[in-house]
Design an enzyme around this catalytic site. Structure first.
Site, PDB file in Angstrom:
ATOM      1  N   ASP A  19     -24.887  51.562 -19.212  1.00  0.00           N
ATOM      2  CA  ASP A  19     -23.741  52.380 -18.835  1.00  0.00           C
ATOM      3  C   ASP A  19     -22.549  51.905 -19.671  1.00  0.00           C
ATOM      4  O   ASP A  19     -22.577  50.793 -20.230  1.00  0.00           O
ATOM      5  CB  ASP A  19     -23.463  52.213 -17.337  1.00  0.00           C
ATOM      6  CG  ASP A  19     -22.179  52.900 -16.904  1.00  0.00           C
ATOM      7  OD1 ASP A  19     -22.061  54.113 -17.145  1.00  0.00           O
ATOM      8  OD2 ASP A  19     -21.288  52.218 -16.362  1.00  0.00           O
ATOM      9  N   ASP A  21     -18.505  52.924 -19.089  1.00  0.00           N
ATOM     10  CA  ASP A  21     -17.236  52.675 -18.392  1.00  0.00           C
ATOM     11  C   ASP A  21     -17.430  51.702 -17.231  1.00  0.00           C
ATOM     12  O   ASP A  21     -18.219  51.950 -16.314  1.00  0.00           O
ATOM     13  CB  ASP A  21     -16.654  53.984 -17.872  1.00  0.00           C
ATOM     14  CG  ASP A  21     -16.287  54.935 -18.998  1.00  0.00           C
ATOM     15  OD1 ASP A  21     -15.425  54.580 -19.813  1.00  0.00           O
ATOM     16  OD2 ASP A  21     -16.879  56.030 -19.069  1.00  0.00           O
ATOM     17  N   ASP A 180     -22.681  49.705 -13.081  1.00  0.00           N
ATOM     18  CA  ASP A 180     -21.624  49.147 -12.234  1.00  0.00           C
ATOM     19  C   ASP A 180     -21.274  50.033 -11.052  1.00  0.00           C
ATOM     20  O   ASP A 180     -20.439  49.658 -10.235  1.00  0.00           O
ATOM     21  CB  ASP A 180     -20.351  48.909 -13.063  1.00  0.00           C
ATOM     22  CG  ASP A 180     -19.623  50.214 -13.383  1.00  0.00           C
ATOM     23  OD1 ASP A 180     -18.399  50.306 -13.123  1.00  0.00           O
ATOM     24  OD2 ASP A 180     -20.277  51.153 -13.874  1.00  0.00           O
TER      25      ASP A 180
END
Length: 231
Positions: A19, A21, A180
């Site tokens: 991922d 961001d 996240d």
């Protein structure tokens, strides 16, 4: 030079899927600015809880949610206008150097040194992702999958991670995904990946297929191999 003891060796991951961001770069704080300004521009207000709920969301869903929060009619035309404004404002913020999450660059460099392929799997659209890659480095990724390239099947749907595995020619069950957010972890898990969760701005629910770490500091190819072998 990488420590031989950290080499993934036999039984290591076929690939590591990242991922962007909040995982590789601390760009969620820039999205905070865009979303707060967007809500105010529409005459609404974005609460902390609403912001948290949008972490990992794609542009189309986010623009529609901002309209809802402002009490505006949610039409395709209105959503497109909001999304266009968001793209322009985010591009301004992404045009400079983005701050790395702790340990992220070192983990990418270690995987490259160990010849473990990586892919970027992000809900951010291609145009903005290309700006971010000016900081992150395109050389780290054999493939990138962006939020506007999955036919609307965005996270938490498994398609972003399944697509990345297809592009790399690997079995997603042999991959480790690093995430996240709740929607990102759900997407990777549904695709069959081992999931390494490094929480940043939001909490992610614990689960048997998810390994949690406070940061990426010290994470090496050997740790990714252990995640695969422990499944």
């Amino acid at each position: 030079m990488i420590d031989p003891s950290s080499d993934p060796g036999e039984g290591g991951p076929a690939a590591v899927l990242w991922d962007m961001d909040g995982t590789l770069v601390d760009s969620e704080k820039l999205w905070d600015v865009v979303l707060a300004e967007g809500a105010q521009r529409l005459g609404g207000e974005l609460t902390a809880a609403e912001r948290t709920a949008l972490v990992g969301s794609n542009m189309a869903a986010t623009s529609r949610r901002l309209l809802e929060l402002a009490g505006r009619a949610v039409t395709d035309e209105a959503a497109d206008e909001v999304a266009d404004w968001m793209r322009g404002r985010t591009a301004e913020l992404f045009s400079g150097a983005l701050p790395w999450r702790p340990g992220a660059r070192e983990a990418l460099e270690a995987l490259r040194a160990a010849d473990v392929p990586c892919a970027l799997v992000t809900s951010t659209e291609r145009g903005l992702t290309e700006l971010a890659l000016n900081t992150i480095g395109r050389e780290f990724f054999a493939a990138t999958v962006c939020g506007d390239e999955v036919d609307g099947k965005n996270k938490p749907h498994p398609e972003p991670y399944l697509r990345a595995a297809r592009l790399l020619g690997v079995d997603p069950a042999a991959c480790v995904a690093v995430e996240d957010s709740p929607v990102g972890a759900a997407s990777a898990e549904a695709a069959g990946c081992a999931v390494l969760v490094v929480e940043a701005d939001v909490s992610v629910e614990r689960g048997p297929g998810r390994t949690f770490r406070p940061s990426l500091v010290g994470v090496d190819p050997g740790e990714f191999s252990r995640l695969i072998r422990s499944r």
